[in-house]
Design an enzyme around this catalytic site. Structure first.
Site, mmCIF file in Angstrom:
data_model
loop_
_atom_site.group_PDB
_atom_site.id
_atom_site.type_symbol
_atom_site.label_atom_id
_atom_site.label_comp_id
_atom_site.label_asym_id
_atom_site.label_seq_id
_atom_site.Cartn_x
_atom_site.Cartn_y
_atom_site.Cartn_z
ATOM 1 N N SER A 208 3.283 -2.357 10.307
ATOM 2 C CA SER A 208 4.733 -2.456 10.533
ATOM 3 C C SER A 208 5.304 -3.827 10.164
ATOM 4 O O SER A 208 6.257 -4.300 10.788
ATOM 5 C CB SER A 208 5.084 -2.095 11.978
ATOM 6 N N GLU B 57 -5.649 -4.972 10.255
ATOM 7 C CA GLU B 57 -4.620 -3.974 10.564
ATOM 8 C C GLU B 57 -4.938 -3.312 11.902
ATOM 9 O O GLU B 57 -5.762 -2.387 11.951
ATOM 10 C CB GLU B 57 -4.575 -2.905 9.472
ATOM 11 N N LYS C 200 0.148 4.192 -0.240
ATOM 12 C CA LYS C 200 -0.501 5.374 0.358
ATOM 13 C C LYS C 200 -0.249 6.590 -0.546
ATOM 14 O O LYS C 200 -0.155 6.423 -1.755
ATOM 15 C CB LYS C 200 -0.030 5.577 1.803
ATOM 16 N N HIS D 144 -9.511 1.421 4.564
ATOM 17 C CA HIS D 144 -8.269 1.539 5.332
ATOM 18 C C HIS D 144 -8.528 2.439 6.540
ATOM 19 O O HIS D 144 -9.303 3.400 6.463
ATOM 20 C CB HIS D 144 -7.152 2.113 4.449
ATOM 21 N N GLU E 208 -6.903 4.785 7.731
ATOM 22 C CA GLU E 208 -6.661 6.207 7.455
ATOM 23 C C GLU E 208 -7.875 6.841 6.779
ATOM 24 O O GLU E 208 -8.194 8.008 7.013
ATOM 25 C CB GLU E 208 -5.389 6.361 6.600
ATOM 26 N N ASN F 187 0.879 -1.164 0.000
ATOM 27 C CA ASN F 187 0.000 0.000 0.000
ATOM 28 C C ASN F 187 0.921 1.219 0.000
ATOM 29 O O ASN F 187 1.492 1.556 1.028
ATOM 30 C CB ASN F 187 -0.905 -0.021 1.231
ATOM 31 N N GLY G 87 2.409 2.086 10.872
ATOM 32 C CA GLY G 87 3.378 3.170 10.773
ATOM 33 C C GLY G 87 4.057 3.511 12.089
ATOM 34 O O GLY G 87 4.701 4.548 12.215
HETATM 35 P P1 13P Z 1 2.995 0.223 7.706
HETATM 36 O O1 13P Z 1 3.467 -1.073 7.099
HETATM 37 O O2 13P Z 1 3.748 1.415 7.251
HETATM 38 O O3 13P Z 1 2.851 0.106 9.185
HETATM 39 O O4 13P Z 1 1.501 0.445 7.138
HETATM 40 C C1 13P Z 1 0.601 -0.583 7.226
HETATM 41 C C2 13P Z 1 -0.599 -0.215 6.436
HETATM 42 O O5 13P Z 1 -1.344 0.664 6.806
HETATM 43 C C3 13P Z 1 -0.825 -0.914 5.169
HETATM 44 O O6 13P Z 1 -2.087 -0.623 4.665
#
Ligand code: 13P
Length: 249
Positions: free
Chosen positions: A211, A165, A12, A95, A97, A10, A171
């Site tokens: 992560s 997740e 982002k 997601h 976010e 992803n 993150g």
């Molecule tokens: P990270 O791997 O940066 O923690 O992000 C995970 C994520 O949100 C994947 O959609």
């Protein structure tokens, strides 16, 4: 039938189209012998360029969101058919976010998921609890609601992917332990089977996300319930992402 592992990046809101093309160019040879499904979910505007870049490789193209209407007055949105015409096969939906910053709810997640499935896209639907919820012992309750409301009306669970997740692991560098991730994903699978029996729930693939990196992928992927990973930060580095794809080496 065994569930085929799926490792998805992803990106982002990272990588312009030309940066994305460079990343894919570097990644292609590194994952040429991948045994799992490999996907990159890219910013919508990168799709045309990345489509060309992944051509002839193992890498499949994914988007990061889709609108639920077929067409119409939804300024700024993108429909499932628009993605489909560009060869997009996967799309991330719900997601955390998007839930946190863009007002996404279980209801809109459900509508987007049904629209993506109707267009023949494979949704990667994200669910997961916050730190407060986990520490308050509410993880199962939160997941129950996301599963009950987000997956209403789905006829075939082999046609979508769930990404578990935990928000506190995204993150932050704070990964769920392999045992924690395995246990929670096992719970999600049990719950889906219970709420949606006879809907091919046994073939549902469930990823872990949060992560996940080259160092912990092997242990996470060795867990029986974990069918893949949804990777943020580490998907921006070709060597790291390729190492995750080769978790079994
Ligand atoms: P990270 O791997 O940066 O923690 O992000 C995970 C994520 O949100 C994947 O959609």
């Amino acid at each position: 039938m065994a569930r085929k592992p799926i490792i998805a990046g992803n990106w982002k809101m990272n990588n312009t189209a030309s940066e994305g093309v460079e990343l894919v160019k570097a990644l292609k040879p590194l994952v040429a012998d991948a045994k799992c499904d490999v996907v990159v979910c890219v910013p919508a505007i990168d799709i045309p360029a990345v489509k060309k870049a992944v051509y002839g490789s193992k890498i499949k193209l994914g988007a990061q969101n889709v609108h639920f209407a077929e067409k119409g007055a939804y300024t700024g949105e993108i429909s499932a058919n628009m993605l489909k015409e560009y060869g997009v096969q996967y799309v991330i939906i719900g997601h955390s976010e998007r839930r946190q910053y863009f007002g996404e709810t279980d209801e809109t997640v459900n509508k987007r998921t049904l629209a993506a499935l109707a267009a023949g896209l494979t949704p990667i639907v994200c669910i997961g609890e916050s730190l407060e919820e986990r520490e308050g012992g509410l993880t199962e309750k939160v997941l129950d609601k996301q599963i009950a409301e987000g997956f209403k009306g789905i006829e075939d669970f082999s046609k979508l992917v769930i990404a578990y997740e935990p928000i506190w692991a995204i993150g932050t560098g704070k990964t769920a332990t392999a045992a924690q991730a395995n246990e929670t994903i096992g719970y999600i699978r049990k719950r889906v089977k219970k709420l949606y029996p006879h809907k091919n729930a046994g073939r549902l693939r469930i990823q872990y996300g949060g992560s996940m990196n080259a160092g912990n992928a092997k242990e996470l992927m060795a867990q029986p319930e974990i069918d893949g990973g949804l990777i943020g930060g580490a998907s921006l580095k070709p060597n790291d992402f390729a190492a995750i794809v080769h978790f079994d080496k």
